[in-house]
Design a protein around this motif. Structure first.
Motif, PDB file in Angstrom:
ATOM      1  N   PHE A   1       1.300  -0.686   0.045  1.00  0.00           N
ATOM      2  CA  PHE A   1      -0.214   0.013   0.277  1.00  0.00           C
ATOM      3  C   PHE A   1       0.721   1.088   0.248  1.00  0.00           C
ATOM      4  O   PHE A   1       0.562   2.386  -0.938  1.00  0.00           O
ATOM      5  N   PRO A   2       2.356   1.135   0.833  1.00  0.00           N
ATOM      6  CA  PRO A   2       2.567   2.773   0.498  1.00  0.00           C
ATOM      7  C   PRO A   2       3.461   2.969  -0.725  1.00  0.00           C
ATOM      8  O   PRO A   2       2.842   4.098  -1.034  1.00  0.00           O
ATOM      9  N   ALA A   3       3.523   2.298  -1.208  1.00  0.00           N
ATOM     10  CA  ALA A   3       4.074   2.462  -2.481  1.00  0.00           C
ATOM     11  C   ALA A   3       2.777   2.558  -3.613  1.00  0.00           C
ATOM     12  O   ALA A   3       3.218   3.508  -4.604  1.00  0.00           O
ATOM     13  N   ALA A   4       1.468   1.861  -3.391  1.00  0.00           N
ATOM     14  CA  ALA A   4       0.496   1.790  -4.594  1.00  0.00           C
ATOM     15  C   ALA A   4      -0.079   4.021  -4.039  1.00  0.00           C
ATOM     16  O   ALA A   4       0.065   4.446  -4.656  1.00  0.00           O
ATOM     17  N   VAL A   5       0.184   3.733  -2.771  1.00  0.00           N
ATOM     18  CA  VAL A   5      -0.201   5.573  -2.229  1.00  0.00           C
ATOM     19  C   VAL A   5       1.081   6.113  -2.529  1.00  0.00           C
ATOM     20  O   VAL A   5       0.550   7.285  -3.904  1.00  0.00           O
ATOM     21  N   ARG A   6       2.506   5.997  -3.018  1.00  0.00           N
ATOM     22  CA  ARG A   6       3.215   6.868  -3.974  1.00  0.00           C
ATOM     23  C   ARG A   6       2.837   7.545  -5.168  1.00  0.00           C
ATOM     24  O   ARG A   6       3.485   8.223  -5.624  1.00  0.00           O
ATOM     25  N   ALA A   7       2.379   6.388  -5.854  1.00  0.00           N
ATOM     26  CA  ALA A   7       2.923   5.886  -6.924  1.00  0.00           C
ATOM     27  C   ALA A   7       1.155   6.846  -7.615  1.00  0.00           C
ATOM     28  O   ALA A   7       1.249   7.815  -8.473  1.00  0.00           O
ATOM     29  N   ALA A   8       0.214   6.892  -6.962  1.00  0.00           N
ATOM     30  CA  ALA A   8      -1.068   7.422  -7.274  1.00  0.00           C
ATOM     31  C   ALA A   8      -0.880   9.228  -6.686  1.00  0.00           C
ATOM     32  O   ALA A   8      -1.707   9.724  -7.533  1.00  0.00           O
ATOM     33  N   CYS A   9      -0.264   9.081  -5.769  1.00  0.00           N
ATOM     34  CA  CYS A   9       0.200  10.524  -5.319  1.00  0.00           C
ATOM     35  C   CYS A   9       1.497  11.577  -6.568  1.00  0.00           C
ATOM     36  O   CYS A   9       0.574  12.556  -7.628  1.00  0.00           O
ATOM     37  N   ARG A  10       2.066  10.757  -6.884  1.00  0.00           N
ATOM     38  CA  ARG A  10       2.912  10.771  -8.223  1.00  0.00           C
ATOM     39  C   ARG A  10       2.201  11.297  -9.570  1.00  0.00           C
ATOM     40  O   ARG A  10       2.536  11.925 -10.052  1.00  0.00           O
ATOM     41  N   ALA A  11       0.732  10.835 -10.167  1.00  0.00           N
ATOM     42  CA  ALA A  11      -0.379  10.908 -10.478  1.00  0.00           C
ATOM     43  C   ALA A  11      -0.809  11.831 -10.842  1.00  0.00           C
ATOM     44  O   ALA A  11      -1.683  12.418 -11.140  1.00  0.00           O
TER      45      ALA A  11
ATOM     46  N   ALA B   1      -2.789  12.433  -7.525  1.00  0.00           N
ATOM     47  CA  ALA B   1      -4.851  12.210  -6.400  1.00  0.00           C
ATOM     48  C   ALA B   1      -3.733  12.707  -5.322  1.00  0.00           C
ATOM     49  O   ALA B   1      -2.303  13.564  -4.982  1.00  0.00           O
ATOM     50  N   SER B   2      -4.695  13.116  -4.503  1.00  0.00           N
ATOM     51  CA  SER B   2      -4.554  14.203  -2.734  1.00  0.00           C
ATOM     52  C   SER B   2      -4.089  13.624  -1.377  1.00  0.00           C
ATOM     53  O   SER B   2      -4.227  13.535  -0.835  1.00  0.00           O
ATOM     54  N   GLY B   3      -3.386  11.589  -1.931  1.00  0.00           N
ATOM     55  CA  GLY B   3      -3.784  10.990  -0.786  1.00  0.00           C
ATOM     56  C   GLY B   3      -4.670   9.658  -0.131  1.00  0.00           C
ATOM     57  O   GLY B   3      -4.850   9.313  -1.646  1.00  0.00           O
ATOM     58  N   MET B   4      -4.816   9.194   1.337  1.00  0.00           N
ATOM     59  CA  MET B   4      -5.663   8.599   1.055  1.00  0.00           C
ATOM     60  C   MET B   4      -6.527   8.104   1.982  1.00  0.00           C
ATOM     61  O   MET B   4      -6.241   9.516   2.471  1.00  0.00           O
ATOM     62  N   LEU B   5      -7.237   7.138   2.109  1.00  0.00           N
ATOM     63  CA  LEU B   5      -8.409   7.596   2.925  1.00  0.00           C
ATOM     64  C   LEU B   5      -9.038   6.188   3.290  1.00  0.00           C
ATOM     65  O   LEU B   5      -9.392   5.113   2.100  1.00  0.00           O
ATOM     66  N   ALA B   6      -8.037   5.307   4.256  1.00  0.00           N
ATOM     67  CA  ALA B   6      -7.973   3.196   4.059  1.00  0.00           C
ATOM     68  C   ALA B   6      -7.569   2.935   5.896  1.00  0.00           C
ATOM     69  O   ALA B   6      -7.260   4.474   6.677  1.00  0.00           O
ATOM     70  N   GLY B   7      -8.530   1.951   5.977  1.00  0.00           N
ATOM     71  CA  GLY B   7      -8.342   1.029   6.987  1.00  0.00           C
ATOM     72  C   GLY B   7      -7.743  -0.103   7.246  1.00  0.00           C
ATOM     73  O   GLY B   7      -6.969   0.185   7.662  1.00  0.00           O
TER      74      GLY B   7
ATOM     75  N   GLU C   1       5.190  14.591   1.219  1.00  0.00           N
ATOM     76  CA  GLU C   1       6.201  14.706  -0.144  1.00  0.00           C
ATOM     77  C   GLU C   1       5.057  14.583  -1.648  1.00  0.00           C
ATOM     78  O   GLU C   1       5.958  15.044  -1.904  1.00  0.00           O
ATOM     79  N   TYR C   2       4.570  13.748  -2.177  1.00  0.00           N
ATOM     80  CA  TYR C   2       3.736  12.956  -3.222  1.00  0.00           C
ATOM     81  C   TYR C   2       2.869  13.686  -3.606  1.00  0.00           C
ATOM     82  O   TYR C   2       2.272  14.197  -4.664  1.00  0.00           O
ATOM     83  N   ALA C   3       1.891  14.009  -2.690  1.00  0.00           N
ATOM     84  CA  ALA C   3       0.332  14.345  -3.388  1.00  0.00           C
ATOM     85  C   ALA C   3       0.331  15.735  -3.845  1.00  0.00           C
ATOM     86  O   ALA C   3       0.541  16.594  -3.417  1.00  0.00           O
TER      87      ALA C   3
END
Length: 310
Positions: free
Chosen positions: A248-258, A260-266, A302-304
């Motif tokens: 998940f951390p790498a997925a969040v980084r990838a999404a933010c690089r593209a 996205a503004s972050g995550m809402l995750a459980g 850093e990335y969002a």
């Protein structure tokens, strides 16, 4: 001339965001899915009190480190709001879930028991609706539900968080439960189509699946998320369901690089602590879940893309 009646002024996404303008939010609105997780971890069916106690523990220990916290009315919202457990933005789930005791969510609607105005008075700044998206004969009905949700939130003075989860279309007759096989379902394309349609309704924030379940090289995920970003006209975040916790951390980084503004995750934050026992749960959340959230928040900072840049 009569002045048109309007609802309370809608707050801004700053109430759910970190100082960076990105989102590092925690989802704790699982219901039968959480009960299933307890059964898998303990071999026993968890009662309502067990679900509520777990959610409150997560709120107390992890919530203060989240920019936003999502919880449902049935298992904890009132307690979380009354006790002021969440310094960030409080989000109430308003989805009524069609789900068997041992299966996934198959469809949703708006839970008419949830009083949005009362939730706002209690401290909520946003509401969230999960919508199962399928390219079938019910597509128009689901779109109408989503539009009604966005409208009702605005009228109540709440931010609207719309979550689209794309699933395969049933291939057999009604009630068969059969769905198209993996080869017939283009997941990334369906996620994009769902996002274009639902985010096009202009919710305050769109919550999207990670393409490919996050199980791909990061540059591939960046490419897929960039395609997703192109069709979403509002700020968006990713969810963690279907993504391995370690991925998940790498997925969040990838999404933010593209974009996205972050995550809402459980699940990516607390799932391995389900069933760990009440006596050591608080300490385990502090030792394991809080560092995960902090690491995800660092990635977001850093990335969002700041929400206001959308």
């Amino acid at each position: 001339m009569t002045t048109p009646r309007t609802g309370p002024a809608t707050p801004t996404l700053d109430l759910l965001a970190r100082p960076s303008g990105g989102f590092a939010m925690v989802a704790m609105d699982q219901r039968e899915s959480l009960r299933q997780m307890f059964a898998a971890a303990t071999g026993e069916r968890a009662g309502d009190d067990t679900l509520t106690a777990f959610k409150l523990a997560v709120a107390r220990e992890v919530g203060p480190h989240a920019s936003g916290f999502l919880i449902d009315q049935d298992y904890g919202f009132d307690r979380v709001a009354a006790e002021g457990l969440i310094p960030g933005g409080l989000i109430i789930a308003v989805d009524s879930l069609q789900q068997s005791s041992d299966g996934p969510v198959e469809d949703t609607s708006i839970d008419e028991r949830v009083d949005l105005a009362a939730a706002r008075r209690a401290g909520a700044v946003a509401a969230k609706l999960l919508l199962i998206w399928r390219d079938d004969e019910h597509r128009r009905r689901r779109l109408d539900i989503a539009a009604a949700f966005v409208r009702r939130c605005a009228e109540a003075g709440l931010l609207s968080v719309l979550e689209g989860v794309a699933k395969p279309t049933a291939t057999a007759g009604p009630g068969s439960g059969e769905t198209a096989g993996p080869a017939a379902f283009d997941g990334p394309a369906a996620i994009r189509e769902a996002a274009a349609e639902l985010a096009g309704l202009r919710p305050s924030l769109y919550k999207a699946q990670v393409p490919l379940g996050g199980a791909a090289p990061e540059e591939r995920l960046v490419d897929e998320c960039a395609k997703l970003d192109e069709v979403i006209p509002v700020p968006w975040v990713v969810l963690s369901q279907g993504v391995d916790r370690d991925d998940f951390p790498a997925a969040v980084r990838a999404a933010c690089r593209a974009g996205a503004s972050g995550m809402l995750a459980g699940r990516a934050i607390w799932s391995d602590l389900v069933g760990s026992g009440s006596s050591g749960l608080a300490a385990a959340l502090r030792a394991r879940a809080v560092p995960r959230l902090r690491r995800l928040a660092e990635i977001v900072d850093e990335y969002a893309r700041p929400w206001s840049a959308r």
